[in-house]
Motif scaffolding. Structure first.
Motif, mmCIF file in Angstrom:
data_model
loop_
_atom_site.group_PDB
_atom_site.id
_atom_site.type_symbol
_atom_site.label_atom_id
_atom_site.label_comp_id
_atom_site.label_asym_id
_atom_site.label_seq_id
_atom_site.Cartn_x
_atom_site.Cartn_y
_atom_site.Cartn_z
ATOM 1 N N ALA A 184 39.056 19.046 41.649
ATOM 2 C CA ALA A 184 39.045 19.255 43.322
ATOM 3 C C ALA A 184 40.597 20.730 42.880
ATOM 4 O O ALA A 184 40.262 21.862 43.728
ATOM 5 N N MET A 185 41.042 20.501 41.723
ATOM 6 C CA MET A 185 42.369 21.624 41.723
ATOM 7 C C MET A 185 41.109 23.327 41.565
ATOM 8 O O MET A 185 41.796 24.004 41.007
ATOM 9 N N VAL A 186 40.574 22.659 39.776
ATOM 10 C CA VAL A 186 39.699 23.778 39.606
ATOM 11 C C VAL A 186 38.449 24.294 40.578
ATOM 12 O O VAL A 186 38.593 25.270 40.168
ATOM 13 N N LEU A 187 37.971 23.367 41.463
ATOM 14 C CA LEU A 187 37.497 24.178 42.597
ATOM 15 C C LEU A 187 37.771 25.085 43.823
ATOM 16 O O LEU A 187 37.906 26.192 43.975
ATOM 17 N N ALA A 188 39.493 24.261 43.976
ATOM 18 C CA ALA A 188 39.989 25.263 44.500
ATOM 19 C C ALA A 188 40.748 27.209 44.587
ATOM 20 O O ALA A 188 40.493 27.566 45.317
ATOM 21 N N CYS A 189 41.097 26.700 42.754
ATOM 22 C CA CYS A 189 41.934 27.691 42.064
ATOM 23 C C CYS A 189 40.647 28.490 42.321
ATOM 24 O O CYS A 189 41.175 30.128 42.036
ATOM 25 N N THR A 190 39.261 28.120 41.549
ATOM 26 C CA THR A 190 37.678 29.381 41.549
ATOM 27 C C THR A 190 37.956 29.812 43.160
ATOM 28 O O THR A 190 37.498 31.445 42.964
ATOM 29 N N GLY A 191 38.310 29.046 43.849
ATOM 30 C CA GLY A 191 37.548 29.692 44.708
ATOM 31 C C GLY A 191 38.498 30.708 45.571
ATOM 32 O O GLY A 191 37.830 31.256 46.197
ATOM 33 N N ALA A 192 39.752 30.708 45.179
ATOM 34 C CA ALA A 192 40.451 31.494 45.756
ATOM 35 C C ALA A 192 41.262 32.489 44.573
ATOM 36 O O ALA A 192 41.442 33.375 45.443
ATOM 37 N N GLY A 193 40.311 32.307 43.591
ATOM 38 C CA GLY A 193 39.986 33.810 42.682
ATOM 39 C C GLY A 193 39.054 34.294 43.469
ATOM 40 O O GLY A 193 39.131 36.000 43.822
ATOM 41 N N ILE A 194 37.823 33.925 43.871
ATOM 42 C CA ILE A 194 36.802 34.679 44.308
ATOM 43 C C ILE A 194 36.983 35.996 45.619
ATOM 44 O O ILE A 194 36.691 36.468 45.616
ATOM 45 N N SER A 195 37.479 34.548 46.626
ATOM 46 C CA SER A 195 38.345 35.115 47.469
ATOM 47 C C SER A 195 39.323 36.043 47.418
ATOM 48 O O SER A 195 38.961 37.413 48.138
ATOM 49 N N PHE A 196 39.646 36.102 46.167
ATOM 50 C CA PHE A 196 40.512 37.883 45.988
ATOM 51 C C PHE A 196 40.262 38.703 45.553
ATOM 52 O O PHE A 196 40.288 40.097 46.179
ATOM 53 N N VAL A 197 38.917 38.064 45.098
ATOM 54 C CA VAL A 197 38.568 39.612 44.236
ATOM 55 C C VAL A 197 37.495 40.099 45.946
ATOM 56 O O VAL A 197 37.266 40.781 46.040
ATOM 57 N N GLY A 198 37.064 39.206 46.648
ATOM 58 C CA GLY A 198 35.833 39.478 47.654
ATOM 59 C C GLY A 198 37.025 40.266 48.785
ATOM 60 O O GLY A 198 36.873 41.745 49.280
ATOM 61 N N ILE A 199 38.137 40.120 48.685
ATOM 62 C CA ILE A 199 39.459 40.790 49.648
ATOM 63 C C ILE A 199 39.871 41.861 48.915
ATOM 64 O O ILE A 199 40.040 43.191 49.540
ATOM 65 N N THR A 200 40.209 42.224 47.939
ATOM 66 C CA THR A 200 40.618 43.917 47.346
ATOM 67 C C THR A 200 39.851 44.062 46.572
ATOM 68 O O THR A 200 39.391 45.791 46.857
ATOM 69 N N GLY A 201 38.926 44.070 46.625
ATOM 70 C CA GLY A 201 37.202 44.264 46.005
ATOM 71 C C GLY A 201 37.211 45.169 44.436
ATOM 72 O O GLY A 201 36.145 46.128 44.109
ATOM 73 N N ASN A 202 38.607 45.038 43.733
ATOM 74 C CA ASN A 202 39.131 45.262 42.336
ATOM 75 C C ASN A 202 39.280 44.783 41.249
ATOM 76 O O ASN A 202 40.477 43.493 42.180
ATOM 77 N N MET A 203 38.789 44.643 40.438
ATOM 78 C CA MET A 203 40.247 43.102 38.672
ATOM 79 C C MET A 203 41.223 43.671 38.447
ATOM 80 O O MET A 203 41.975 42.873 38.879
ATOM 81 N N ARG A 204 41.767 44.840 38.770
ATOM 82 C CA ARG A 204 43.426 45.156 38.340
ATOM 83 C C ARG A 204 43.423 44.687 39.520
ATOM 84 O O ARG A 204 44.533 43.705 39.760
ATOM 85 N N MET A 205 43.768 44.439 40.838
ATOM 86 C CA MET A 205 44.420 43.950 42.162
ATOM 87 C C MET A 205 44.236 42.946 41.934
ATOM 88 O O MET A 205 44.993 42.004 42.603
ATOM 89 N N ALA A 206 42.689 41.918 42.213
ATOM 90 C CA ALA A 206 42.554 40.592 42.172
ATOM 91 C C ALA A 206 43.742 40.288 40.831
ATOM 92 O O ALA A 206 44.083 39.468 41.194
ATOM 93 N N THR A 207 43.534 40.732 39.724
ATOM 94 C CA THR A 207 44.215 39.680 38.778
ATOM 95 C C THR A 207 45.332 39.742 39.188
ATOM 96 O O THR A 207 46.385 38.936 39.092
ATOM 97 N N SER A 208 46.263 40.769 39.309
ATOM 98 C CA SER A 208 47.817 41.532 39.705
ATOM 99 C C SER A 208 48.034 39.902 41.312
ATOM 100 O O SER A 208 49.053 39.384 41.050
ATOM 101 N N VAL A 209 47.298 40.062 41.650
ATOM 102 C CA VAL A 209 47.265 38.720 42.773
ATOM 103 C C VAL A 209 47.023 37.597 41.966
ATOM 104 O O VAL A 209 48.477 36.323 42.432
ATOM 105 N N ALA A 210 46.733 37.431 41.668
ATOM 106 C CA ALA A 210 46.543 35.650 41.127
ATOM 107 C C ALA A 210 47.964 35.795 39.665
ATOM 108 O O ALA A 210 48.071 35.051 40.012
ATOM 109 N N GLY A 211 47.944 36.660 39.257
ATOM 110 C CA GLY A 211 49.343 36.784 38.379
ATOM 111 C C GLY A 211 50.492 36.687 39.416
ATOM 112 O O GLY A 211 51.682 35.678 39.046
ATOM 113 N N VAL A 212 50.434 36.666 40.589
ATOM 114 C CA VAL A 212 51.921 36.737 41.831
ATOM 115 C C VAL A 212 51.893 35.039 41.984
ATOM 116 O O VAL A 212 52.541 34.897 41.888
ATOM 117 N N ILE A 213 50.174 35.077 42.097
ATOM 118 C CA ILE A 213 50.684 33.114 42.701
ATOM 119 C C ILE A 213 50.584 32.402 41.749
ATOM 120 O O ILE A 213 51.324 31.728 41.646
#
Lengths: 393, 372
Positions: free
Chosen positions: B261-290
């Protein structure tokens, strides 16, 4: 010569504020993390951890023990249970983090001269609370037992109460905590993390901006500009200077602002702080310059170093002594500036150490700095000559 | 349909992408194993301490001998004065020092209760805690045996740590850190898998490999990612858990379900970050901050009850907090699985929410990028 160097420096510094990825890593991260990391520890110490007591004795003495436990600052006696199973369930539900069992016939056994054992159970997953809860219950038990023991000594040895007290505890100890006197958890963790934030954001930032490379693809319009393609020494030292000045401002910001906001002790003298800044930033910048020539994509450094943050933090030995980790890990830690920067920063800033006291760490960072400088220049030179396809860099 | 699915899986995962396999496999496993072995000493021993003798007597020698014989302490420095020992603390050579006062033994024998000052370094919190506990124990043992050896303390307190009876840091911190590393890796790898077609401008190529179906591409991207992350996490968790009390089959299944369930939640969050930011660098930064500091917020080192309210709210939003809760409940033994259901339901709810959000956003992005 200096004019050429400064031109490269200011061109790079400008990039910190104009390239979106650089702004995030080299400007915003240093500010945000410094305020974001300490927030869980704003209360600094854990007080009033919820606990329970299982009273199987139900006598005046057991009630006295419960009262004494209620008076302890570290714990909050939320429940008094009638049986052990209730306490176990309550701990599993997360309502309490530990409980003490007052055994059946405690008062009778004490009054008849027998020895009584109080069992305290704490949640094994929360080691920090284990110490607090254990100490609070043990102190209550000890206080209750002390009265009885003093009476027994006085009767047995036929001495007045004052002498009996002295015989029970003939040389009391007095603990004086020299640094972090309040036992603050934030004061313990955050200063080390601040050093790590500086190192990690600096290395990832340098990797994102390509270190000392010429003709950086992501620069687009400026790709062929003079400052961008200066000869290697100007490029290397000019850009390094930009990082150095920028991060020296961060160290000053942490010292004057962050330490004040979170009420951390600020014992660092100016000279040791300056020496620390010079050797630590030199070592970190040169390590960043080395690594930036290895990655082909701008974000690869970030992806890899995010994973390494936890091991790197622990390798700085702020929580676990170096002599207890396996030898190969201790050897590996020697390549990281933070392994020496964290203890040096703690000595200088938290304990007010001078250059001589911190020299054992400062010298090692100086050696790292020289080695990485040579390696950085060599790799940048090779990268300049290389025809390898270099991703977006 | 299956053919398209496997073609897309091959295109995404078997395309000779070193960084992908580094983030998916090599780094999470190697850093987890590294952290477990980092604490292989299990608990803190041989803490260096110093002593200043202003009294040379049999009693002070006895104290010194007992301190030397204690396995947790190591008497390393004999100082001639206070400043020498204080410097030793600042240089990191010793953790604490004891001052044996003038006429110590004589004053003890006259029942004058001379106070023995102990100076310790609170900056190294954990080491300090261990050192002071042992010093206290040495002094109280010798003190209580001096005049009243035959009169025992009427009340003795025994402290037990449930599920971690030996106070083993390798198990306790190892488990939390392993979970934390996989928490971050699940977000990061989802960011990587869903953003590299955009970075390399290959979205159309990937959709074509999936037979032109965005739904098939979604499943081909997400299913291997979740399965690999989950199996790896389960394997590393099992390896780490051998340092603690063993789990029953039911408890292991509950932990495994929580991890999925945690892997599901985390992967879903990662996909959403890409959907929101639209690029790898920004989405990776958000993932790093969280993901980066999540362990500090999840309550295993510093309890959530002691955090300010707004931080507790943030901690509640982290999948890691709930999985650590399940894992810590399981080490308590015979209390059943019921207390963990709430955390599991929250994790599944998070997984559903993030995947629906991420799916919606990424489908919009794919549609746009496919046309571009």
């Amino acid at each position: 010569m200096i004019k050429r160097l400064l031109k490269v420096t200011f061109s790079e510094w400008k990039l910190f504020f104009t390239d979106p990825a650089a702004v995030l890593l080299l400007v915003i991260a240093g500010f945000i993390y410094a305020f974001y990391y300490p927030t869980p520890y704003l209360k600094q110490v854990v007080t009033e951890a919820p606990v329970g007591i299982v009273d199987l004795d139900k006598t005046a003495m057991s009630r006295q023990l419960i009262q004494m436990s209620r008076a302890a600052q570290q714990i909050d006696v939320k429940y008094v249970f009638d049986d052990i199973h209730q306490a176990k369930l309550s701990m599993a539900d997360g309502n309490i983090y530990g409980y003490m069992i007052i055994p059946n016939n405690m008062e009778r056994d004490i009054r008849t001269g027998q020895k009584v054992t109080l069992n305290v159970f704490t949640h094994g997953a929360y080691v920090m609370l284990h110490g607090n809860i254990g100490t609070a219950f043990a102190t209550s038990g000890l206080t209750l037992g002390a009265e009885t023991k003093i009476k027994r000594i006085a009767l047995d040895k036929q001495v007045p109460a004052k002498s009996a007290m002295a015989m029970r505890d003939p040389f009391p100890i007095q603990i004086q905590t020299l640094y972090n006197r309040t036992g603050s958890y934030s004061n313990y963790v955050v200063p080390s993390v601040l050093v790590l934030i500086l190192q990690q954001s600096l290395i990832i930032g340098i990797c994102t901006l390509g270190g000392a490379r010429a003709h950086r693809k992501f620069r687009k319009k400026k790709q062929e500009s003079a400052a961008e393609n200066e000869s290697l020494p100007y490029r290397y030292f000019g850009r390094s200077l930009a990082y150095f000045l920028h991060y020296a401002c961060f160290i000053a910001f942490y010292h004057f602002v962050v330490y004040n906001v979170f009420d951390f002790p600020r014992r660092g003298e100016p000279l040791p702080m300056i020496v620390f800044a010079v050797v630590f930033l030199s070592a970190s910048i040169n390590l960043g310059m080395v690594l930036s020539q290895v990655f082909l994509r701008r974000e690869t450094g970030m992806q890899i170093f995010l994973f390494l943050s936890i091991p790197i933090l622990f390798l700085s030995n702020f929580s676990w002594p170096r002599y207890l980790i396996p030898d190969w890990m201790a050897a590996l830690s020697a390549i990281l500036p933070s392994s020496y920067a964290v203890p040096a920063w703690l000595s200088i800033q938290q304990m007010g150490a001078g250059i001589q006291d911190a020299s054992v760490f400062l010298v090692k960072m100086g050696v790292q700095s020289v080695i990485y400088l040579g390696l950085g220049l060599l790799l940048s030179f090779l990268r300049d000559k290389s025809k390898l396809k270099t991703g977006d860099m | 349909m299956l053919k398209d699915f496997f073609r897309a899986v091959k295109k995404i995962y078997l395309c000779n992408n070193i960084v992908l396999w580094m983030i998916l496999l090599v780094l999470p496993v190697s850093t987890s194993i590294f952290m477990v072995h980092f604490f292989s000493a299990e608990s803190i021993q041989r803490i260096p301490i110093g002593i200043i003798h202003y009294d040379y007597s049999k009693l002070s020698e006895r104290l010194e001998y007992s301190l030397s014989a204690n396995p947790v302490l190591e008497l390393k420095l004999q100082c001639s004065d206070f400043s020498e020992c204080e410097r030793g603390i600042r240089r990191g050579e010793i953790q604490a020092f004891i001052v044996i006062p003038y006429q110590f033994e004589k004053r003890v024998l006259r029942y004058e209760t001379p106070v023995v000052p102990i100076y310790s370094n609170g900056q190294y919190y954990l080491t300090n805690m261990f050192a002071l506990k042992e010093i206290r124990s040495v002094f109280s043992t010798i003190g209580s045996n001096l005049f009243t050896r035959h009169i025992k303390e009427p009340i003795k307190t025994e402290i037990h740590s449930v599920g971690n009876s030996t106070g083993n840091y390798q198990g306790y911190l190892g488990l939390g850190l392993v979970t934390s590393i996989f928490h971050m890796s699940s977000i990061l790898i989802a960011v990587y898998v869903f953003s590299f077609p955009l970075r390399d401008r290959k979205t159309k190529e990937y959709i074509d490999a999936a037979g032109g179906s965005r739904m098939i591409l979604w499943f081909a991207s997400v299913v291997p990612l979740i399965l690999i992350s989950w199996f790896l996490m389960l394997a590393v968790y099992t390896y780490t858990h051998r340092f603690l009390a063993p789990l029953t089959l039911n408890e292991f299944i509950m932990v495994g379900a929580g991890q999925l369930a945690m892997v599901l939640a985390c992967t879903g969050a990662g996909i959403s970050f890409v959907g929101i930011t639209g690029n790898m660098r920004m989405a990776t930064s958000v993932a790093g901050v969280i993901g980066g500091p999540a362990f500090a917020f999840a309550g295993q080192t510093f309890p959530i009850i002691a955090m300010p309210f707004f931080v507790r709210c943030f901690a509640f939003l982290l999948p890691l907090t709930h999985l650590l809760k399940i894992q810590s409940q399981m080490i308590l033994g015979d209390v059943g699985l019921i207390p963990s259901w709430d955390s599991l339901v929250i994790l599944l709810g998070m997984g559903l929410f993030w995947h629906l959000l991420g799916g919606r956003l990424i489908f919009i992005r794919w549609k746009k990028w496919n046309h571009d």
